[in-house]
Scaffold this motif. Structure first.
Motif, PDB file in Angstrom:
ATOM      1  N   ALA A  35       1.155  -1.024  -0.133  1.00 59.45           N
ATOM      2  CA  ALA A  35       0.152   0.103  -0.214  1.00 59.45           C
ATOM      3  C   ALA A  35       0.893   1.576   0.365  1.00 59.45           C
ATOM      4  O   ALA A  35       0.749   2.255  -0.767  1.00 59.45           O
ATOM      5  CB  ALA A  35      -0.874   0.072   1.274  1.00 59.45           C
ATOM      6  N   ALA A  36       1.779   1.054   0.983  1.00 51.60           N
ATOM      7  CA  ALA A  36       2.871   2.172   0.842  1.00 51.60           C
ATOM      8  C   ALA A  36       3.523   2.986  -0.732  1.00 51.60           C
ATOM      9  O   ALA A  36       3.731   4.398  -0.567  1.00 51.60           O
ATOM     10  CB  ALA A  36       3.939   2.195   2.170  1.00 51.60           C
ATOM     11  N   VAL A  37       3.778   1.554  -1.262  1.00 54.20           N
ATOM     12  CA  VAL A  37       4.300   1.653  -2.225  1.00 54.20           C
ATOM     13  C   VAL A  37       4.115   2.169  -3.915  1.00 54.20           C
ATOM     14  O   VAL A  37       3.419   2.899  -4.394  1.00 54.20           O
ATOM     15  CB  VAL A  37       4.938   0.809  -2.898  1.00 54.20           C
ATOM     16  CG1 VAL A  37       6.013   0.545  -4.060  1.00 54.20           C
ATOM     17  CG2 VAL A  37       5.874   0.124  -2.389  1.00 54.20           C
ATOM     18  N   LEU A  38       2.133   1.875  -3.711  1.00 53.73           N
ATOM     19  CA  LEU A  38       1.255   1.619  -4.631  1.00 53.73           C
ATOM     20  C   LEU A  38       1.144   3.237  -4.190  1.00 53.73           C
ATOM     21  O   LEU A  38       0.762   4.817  -5.278  1.00 53.73           O
ATOM     22  CB  LEU A  38       0.372   0.920  -4.336  1.00 53.73           C
ATOM     23  CG  LEU A  38      -0.643   1.383  -5.627  1.00 53.73           C
ATOM     24  CD1 LEU A  38      -0.380   0.825  -6.454  1.00 53.73           C
ATOM     25  CD2 LEU A  38      -2.223   0.559  -4.837  1.00 53.73           C
ATOM     26  N   VAL A  39       0.570   3.457  -2.860  1.00 56.58           N
ATOM     27  CA  VAL A  39       0.455   5.461  -2.448  1.00 56.58           C
ATOM     28  C   VAL A  39       1.585   6.354  -3.064  1.00 56.58           C
ATOM     29  O   VAL A  39       0.849   7.134  -3.882  1.00 56.58           O
ATOM     30  CB  VAL A  39      -0.146   5.738  -0.977  1.00 56.58           C
ATOM     31  CG1 VAL A  39      -0.171   7.145  -0.746  1.00 56.58           C
ATOM     32  CG2 VAL A  39      -1.654   4.710  -0.612  1.00 56.58           C
ATOM     33  N   LEU A  40       2.272   6.197  -2.595  1.00 58.23           N
ATOM     34  CA  LEU A  40       3.481   6.636  -3.604  1.00 58.23           C
ATOM     35  C   LEU A  40       4.064   6.669  -4.707  1.00 58.23           C
ATOM     36  O   LEU A  40       4.345   7.970  -5.455  1.00 58.23           O
ATOM     37  CB  LEU A  40       5.071   6.143  -3.066  1.00 58.23           C
ATOM     38  CG  LEU A  40       6.630   6.431  -3.055  1.00 58.23           C
ATOM     39  CD1 LEU A  40       6.519   8.188  -2.280  1.00 58.23           C
ATOM     40  CD2 LEU A  40       7.589   6.061  -2.585  1.00 58.23           C
ATOM     41  N   GLY A  41       3.465   5.640  -5.462  1.00 58.11           N
ATOM     42  CA  GLY A  41       3.480   6.115  -6.667  1.00 58.11           C
ATOM     43  C   GLY A  41       2.199   6.750  -7.576  1.00 58.11           C
ATOM     44  O   GLY A  41       2.563   7.779  -8.830  1.00 58.11           O
ATOM     45  N   ILE A  42       1.412   6.823  -7.284  1.00 62.06           N
ATOM     46  CA  ILE A  42       0.176   7.211  -7.345  1.00 62.06           C
ATOM     47  C   ILE A  42       0.468   8.809  -6.694  1.00 62.06           C
ATOM     48  O   ILE A  42      -0.189  10.165  -8.292  1.00 62.06           O
ATOM     49  CB  ILE A  42      -0.968   6.503  -7.146  1.00 62.06           C
ATOM     50  CG1 ILE A  42      -1.708   5.566  -7.055  1.00 62.06           C
ATOM     51  CG2 ILE A  42      -2.293   7.519  -6.932  1.00 62.06           C
ATOM     52  CD1 ILE A  42      -2.520   4.293  -6.720  1.00 62.06           C
ATOM     53  N   ALA A  43       0.540   9.304  -5.921  1.00 57.86           N
ATOM     54  CA  ALA A  43       0.474  10.055  -4.825  1.00 57.86           C
ATOM     55  C   ALA A  43       1.542  11.425  -5.857  1.00 57.86           C
ATOM     56  O   ALA A  43       1.424  12.613  -6.342  1.00 57.86           O
ATOM     57  CB  ALA A  43       0.580  10.566  -3.087  1.00 57.86           C
ATOM     58  N   VAL A  44       2.555  10.625  -6.068  1.00 58.82           N
ATOM     59  CA  VAL A  44       4.170  11.246  -6.672  1.00 58.82           C
ATOM     60  C   VAL A  44       4.285  11.222  -7.776  1.00 58.82           C
ATOM     61  O   VAL A  44       4.803  12.450  -8.694  1.00 58.82           O
ATOM     62  CB  VAL A  44       5.200  10.819  -5.641  1.00 58.82           C
ATOM     63  CG1 VAL A  44       6.676  11.438  -5.975  1.00 58.82           C
ATOM     64  CG2 VAL A  44       4.813  11.287  -4.122  1.00 58.82           C
ATOM     65  N   PHE A  45       3.801  10.027  -8.783  1.00 62.25           N
ATOM     66  CA  PHE A  45       4.360   9.756 -10.019  1.00 62.25           C
ATOM     67  C   PHE A  45       3.291   9.826 -10.647  1.00 62.25           C
ATOM     68  O   PHE A  45       3.212   9.605 -11.526  1.00 62.25           O
ATOM     69  CB  PHE A  45       5.956   8.592  -9.622  1.00 62.25           C
ATOM     70  CG  PHE A  45       7.110   9.238  -9.292  1.00 62.25           C
ATOM     71  CD1 PHE A  45       7.537  10.349 -10.017  1.00 62.25           C
ATOM     72  CD2 PHE A  45       7.462   8.348  -8.257  1.00 62.25           C
ATOM     73  CE1 PHE A  45       8.155  10.248  -9.039  1.00 62.25           C
ATOM     74  CE2 PHE A  45       8.034   8.966  -7.075  1.00 62.25           C
ATOM     75  CZ  PHE A  45       9.275   9.786  -7.501  1.00 62.25           C
ATOM     76  N   ALA A  58       0.613   7.573 -10.730  1.00 58.43           N
ATOM     77  CA  ALA A  58       0.937   6.120 -12.123  1.00 58.43           C
ATOM     78  C   ALA A  58      -1.048   5.651 -11.200  1.00 58.43           C
ATOM     79  O   ALA A  58      -1.485   7.120 -11.087  1.00 58.43           O
ATOM     80  CB  ALA A  58       1.273   5.185 -10.850  1.00 58.43           C
ATOM     81  N   ALA A  59      -1.049   4.796 -11.675  1.00 59.35           N
ATOM     82  CA  ALA A  59      -3.275   4.506 -12.172  1.00 59.35           C
ATOM     83  C   ALA A  59      -2.914   3.703 -11.238  1.00 59.35           C
ATOM     84  O   ALA A  59      -2.423   1.974 -11.706  1.00 59.35           O
ATOM     85  CB  ALA A  59      -3.400   5.290 -12.598  1.00 59.35           C
ATOM     86  N   VAL A  60      -4.127   3.249 -10.604  1.00 55.80           N
ATOM     87  CA  VAL A  60      -4.628   2.014 -11.262  1.00 55.80           C
ATOM     88  C   VAL A  60      -6.162   1.473 -11.840  1.00 55.80           C
ATOM     89  O   VAL A  60      -7.238   2.437 -11.303  1.00 55.80           O
ATOM     90  CB  VAL A  60      -4.922   0.803 -10.028  1.00 55.80           C
ATOM     91  CG1 VAL A  60      -5.605  -0.392  -9.399  1.00 55.80           C
ATOM     92  CG2 VAL A  60      -3.613   0.723  -8.833  1.00 55.80           C
ATOM     93  N   LYS A  61      -6.515   0.072 -12.620  1.00 58.60           N
ATOM     94  CA  LYS A  61      -7.008   0.610 -13.316  1.00 58.60           C
ATOM     95  C   LYS A  61      -8.152  -0.164 -13.469  1.00 58.60           C
ATOM     96  O   LYS A  61     -10.143  -0.128 -13.903  1.00 58.60           O
ATOM     97  CB  LYS A  61      -6.814   0.477 -15.235  1.00 58.60           C
ATOM     98  CG  LYS A  61      -5.724   1.900 -15.899  1.00 58.60           C
ATOM     99  CD  LYS A  61      -6.580   3.057 -15.594  1.00 58.60           C
ATOM    100  CE  LYS A  61      -6.066   3.726 -16.286  1.00 58.60           C
ATOM    101  NZ  LYS A  61      -6.399   4.978 -16.494  1.00 58.60           N
TER     102      LYS A  61
END
Length: 276
Positions: A146-156, A158-161
């Motif tokens: 969850a930490a990695v996913l949130v970091l990727g979405i919030a900062v870079f 990223a998205a989850v389709k």
């Protein structure tokens, strides 16, 4: 004349088990499993250095690749940038490292503290012990994931389709590599465990399509794309919209690896440490 024997639910031992008795025993089994999971999580968070270190690999990879490659062209047509291409692989590799090491060290600590010997003398079954350990590693790896996913979405950006597909990739990856961790820990020591695991997981990471398309390897890539980490990378790429739709073969392989790893780990654990 000997006194009649009774079960824990109060029914005579000679009587066939009643539905209520079975429900009572199942509820007791669940309660024992939950207590063991709670103890596992408490020990995990009490060891601050260990709990923080489980986040470092994936978090540092996201920060490094996100900062350095966010504007680089993708090596595959399905992803917009190089970071978009590599991010699903970072998720999959993070699950692999976190689950393998976390559950493996937990099993080794159990052996060093003679928790296994206590288990043999306790009412909790081997299945309950292993279910608790697998449930514990799912919770612990979920925090890192969850930490990695949130970091990727919030900062870079990223998205989850597809959340269901991402959840499937996470759960199957966790179970497959937790099974690997249990299997290696069953036959190794605290000193040899990381060496054996690294011999397995590091080549998997390099040849799973995390950093480059497996199509670049020709027929070797066709073989590599069916390895456990590779199929999870494919599922995560499809879930984040950075690759083609997940194939039925990848879904079947991911589920098959998870079931096989858990089954083999449970069998080896029981044969090595259990009564059989």
């Amino acid at each position: 004349m000997t006194a009649p024997a009774y079960r824990r639910d109060g029914s005579p031992a000679s009587a066939p088990p009643s539905p209520g008795g079975r429900r009572f025993r199942f509820a007791e089994w669940v309660a024992d499993v939950l207590r063991l999971v709670a103890l596992d999580l408490r020990q995990f968070f009490d060891n601050k250095l260990y709990s923080v270190s489980t986040f470092l690999t994936s978090v540092s990879m996201v920060l490094a690749f996100g900062a350095a490659t966010d504007e680089m062209a993708s090596p595959a047509p399905g992803a917009a940038t190089f970071f978009d291409f590599v991010f699903p692989g970072i998720l999959a590799a993070g699950v692999m490292f976190s689950c393998t090491y976390t559950v493996g060290y937990t099993i080794i600590v159990d052996r060093n503290r003679r928790t296994i010997e206590d288990l043999i003398l306790s009412p909790l079954s081997y299945s309950g012990f292993l279910v608790a350990r697998f449930a514990g590693v799912l919770f612990k790896c979920l925090l890192q994931f969850a930490a990695v996913l949130v970091l990727g979405i919030a900062v870079f950006d990223a998205a989850v389709k597809s959340v269901p597909l991402a959840a499937l990739a996470f759960v199957t990856g966790c179970l497959a590599f937790a099974g690997l961790g249990v299997l290696v820990a069953t036959f190794s020591t605290e000193i040899s465990f990381p060496a054996v695991v690294n011999i397995i997981v590091i080549p998997l990471m390099y040849f799973a399509g995390v950093f480059f398309p497996l199509g670049n390897l020709g027929w070797v890539g066709d073989v590599m794309e069916r390895l456990p980490l590779s199929v999870n990378v494919e599922l995560f790429r499809a879930a984040t919209g950075q690759g083609p739709a997940a194939s039925g073969e990848a879904v079947a392989l991911a589920a098959g690896y998870a079931v096989a790893a858990v089954a083999v780990a449970a069998y080896a654990f029981r044969r090595r440490i259990g009564r059989g």
